[in-house]
Design a protein around this motif. Structure first.
Motif, PDB file in Angstrom:
ATOM      1  N   ALA A  78       2.074   6.620  -6.954  1.00  0.00           N
ATOM      2  CA  ALA A  78       0.944   7.385  -7.487  1.00  0.00           C
ATOM      3  C   ALA A  78       1.027   8.849  -7.061  1.00  0.00           C
ATOM      4  O   ALA A  78       0.789   9.763  -7.863  1.00  0.00           O
ATOM      5  N   GLY A  79       1.374   9.091  -5.802  1.00  0.00           N
ATOM      6  CA  GLY A  79       1.475  10.463  -5.323  1.00  0.00           C
ATOM      7  C   GLY A  79       2.603  11.222  -5.977  1.00  0.00           C
ATOM      8  O   GLY A  79       2.463  12.411  -6.324  1.00  0.00           O
ATOM      9  N   ALA A  80       3.754  10.568  -6.160  1.00  0.00           N
ATOM     10  CA  ALA A  80       4.876  11.226  -6.819  1.00  0.00           C
ATOM     11  C   ALA A  80       4.531  11.566  -8.264  1.00  0.00           C
ATOM     12  O   ALA A  80       4.881  12.646  -8.766  1.00  0.00           O
ATOM     13  N   ASN A 112       0.824  -1.208   0.000  1.00  0.00           N
ATOM     14  CA  ASN A 112       0.000   0.000   0.000  1.00  0.00           C
ATOM     15  C   ASN A 112       0.858   1.257   0.000  1.00  0.00           C
ATOM     16  O   ASN A 112       0.550   2.240  -0.698  1.00  0.00           O
ATOM     17  N   ASP A 125       3.201  19.926 -10.604  1.00  0.00           N
ATOM     18  CA  ASP A 125       4.264  20.889 -10.306  1.00  0.00           C
ATOM     19  C   ASP A 125       5.068  21.186 -11.568  1.00  0.00           C
ATOM     20  O   ASP A 125       5.514  20.259 -12.256  1.00  0.00           O
ATOM     21  N   ALA A 159       1.488  12.185  -9.410  1.00  0.00           N
ATOM     22  CA  ALA A 159       0.535  13.291  -9.376  1.00  0.00           C
ATOM     23  C   ALA A 159       1.255  14.618  -9.119  1.00  0.00           C
ATOM     24  O   ALA A 159       0.923  15.648  -9.712  1.00  0.00           O
ATOM     25  N   LEU A 160       2.250  14.597  -8.228  1.00  0.00           N
ATOM     26  CA  LEU A 160       3.021  15.811  -7.961  1.00  0.00           C
ATOM     27  C   LEU A 160       3.806  16.237  -9.189  1.00  0.00           C
ATOM     28  O   LEU A 160       3.866  17.432  -9.529  1.00  0.00           O
ATOM     29  N   ARG A 204       2.507   1.664  -3.508  1.00  0.00           N
ATOM     30  CA  ARG A 204       1.518   2.084  -4.501  1.00  0.00           C
ATOM     31  C   ARG A 204       1.167   3.558  -4.317  1.00  0.00           C
ATOM     32  O   ARG A 204       1.155   4.335  -5.284  1.00  0.00           O
ATOM     33  N   ALA A 205       0.891   3.961  -3.078  1.00  0.00           N
ATOM     34  CA  ALA A 205       0.515   5.341  -2.813  1.00  0.00           C
ATOM     35  C   ALA A 205       1.679   6.296  -3.085  1.00  0.00           C
ATOM     36  O   ALA A 205       1.484   7.422  -3.563  1.00  0.00           O
ATOM     37  N   THR A 206       2.896   5.844  -2.792  1.00  0.00           N
ATOM     38  CA  THR A 206       4.062   6.695  -3.015  1.00  0.00           C
ATOM     39  C   THR A 206       4.298   6.945  -4.498  1.00  0.00           C
ATOM     40  O   THR A 206       4.531   8.088  -4.919  1.00  0.00           O
TER      41      THR A 206
END
Length: 281
Positions: A221-223, A214, A230, A225-226, A217-219
């Motif tokens: 996906a978050g990276a 988890n 940005d 998105a950033l 996956r979140a890391t």
């Protein structure tokens, strides 16, 4: 160009119809989902696939999409979405779908415009493209190049079709398609491998498997998105989260050493590009 049904609206309104998708596997099916979400009219869509997945069969039934009709008809837009190795076998059956005004859009990795015209003698206007899997959620990255016979209206139609699934980069040099395939076409697999390997490393460090998966996956996906949100470059973002002498710097020292991640990715992209060339012809 054939008339567009009145029910077709949005960015796909200029698309010559009917749209015939030959091959609705993982990539073809992903593109179909993106097109439907982008406004493609189901009644203007035909799927040709000798072995459609249960999901595709159910989608066709639910949305009123014609699946494997008995009588082929000249397509306004013919999208080739099967595996490139299948072109030789599929070519004889594709002739009836190609009319004088048919726009042929290929997503067959490694198959050049010359390859396609040699096997599909009726094809005139051909767009060779290479999308990637995030097209299924409207976040794809597609490279495309058009044959000289593609007119302005057909190019606009192809652009609408491909752009409904994400960004489109039009190339003047067809020779760049293989390099683009190696970066963006196959790139999602590299990112998925990164998430997989990060989770496995977390497990090796002592984290419970579910938590490690988890977090990885979140890391990732978050990276991503950033990176999308940005305006700073990937290199600058990396530097901004790396304190000199800190823990991130220690890890990057391993990843970026000689033979590390940058070198491996260059080697992987070159292997991909070389394989695409082998698939030609």
């Amino acid at each position: 160009m054939t008339d567009t049904p009145a029910s077709l609206s949005g960015p796909l309104a200029t698309l010559p119809s009917p749209l015939v998708l030959v091959g609705a596997g993982k990539m073809g099916g992903a593109l179909l989902q993106g097109w439907l979400a982008g406004g493609l009219a189901p009644e203007a869509t035909i799927i040709v696939d000798p072995q459609p997945s249960p999901e595709i069969a159910e989608l066709c039934t639910a949305r009123g999409i014609r699946l494997n009709p008995a009588q082929p008809e000249p397509a306004g837009t013919l999208v080739l979405g099967f595996k490139p190795q299948g072109l030789e076998a599929a070519a004889p059956s594709l002739g009836p779908w190609i009319g004088e005004a048919t726009l042929v859009v290929s997503i067959l990795a490694g198959k050049t415009i010359a390859d396609l015209k040699r096997r599909l003698p009726g094809a005139r206007a051909v767009v060779r493209s290479m999308p990637n899997l995030p097209a299924s959620i409207g976040r794809g990255a597609t490279g495309a190049v058009a044959s000289p016979e593609v007119d302005a209206d057909q190019r606009a139609a192809a652009d609408a079709l491909l752009a409904s699934a994400g960004i489109v980069a039009w190339l003047d040099d067809e020779g760049l398609i293989d390099a683009l395939t190696a970066v963006s076409g196959s790139g999602p697999a590299y990112v998925f491998l990164m998430a997989e390997a990060l989770a496995e490393a977390g497990i090796a460090a002592g984290l419970p498997a579910d938590l490690a998966q988890n977090l990885a996956r979140a890391t990732v996906a978050g990276a991503g998105a950033l990176l999308d949100a940005d305006p700073r470059s990937a290199a600058q973002l990396r530097k901004d989260v790396t304190s000199p002498g800190g823990t991130t710097a220690a890890a990057l020292g391993v990843l970026m050493r000689e033979g590390g991640l940058p070198d491996l990715l260059r080697e992987a992209v070159e292997a991909n590009r070389r394989r695409a060339g082998e698939l030609s012809g």
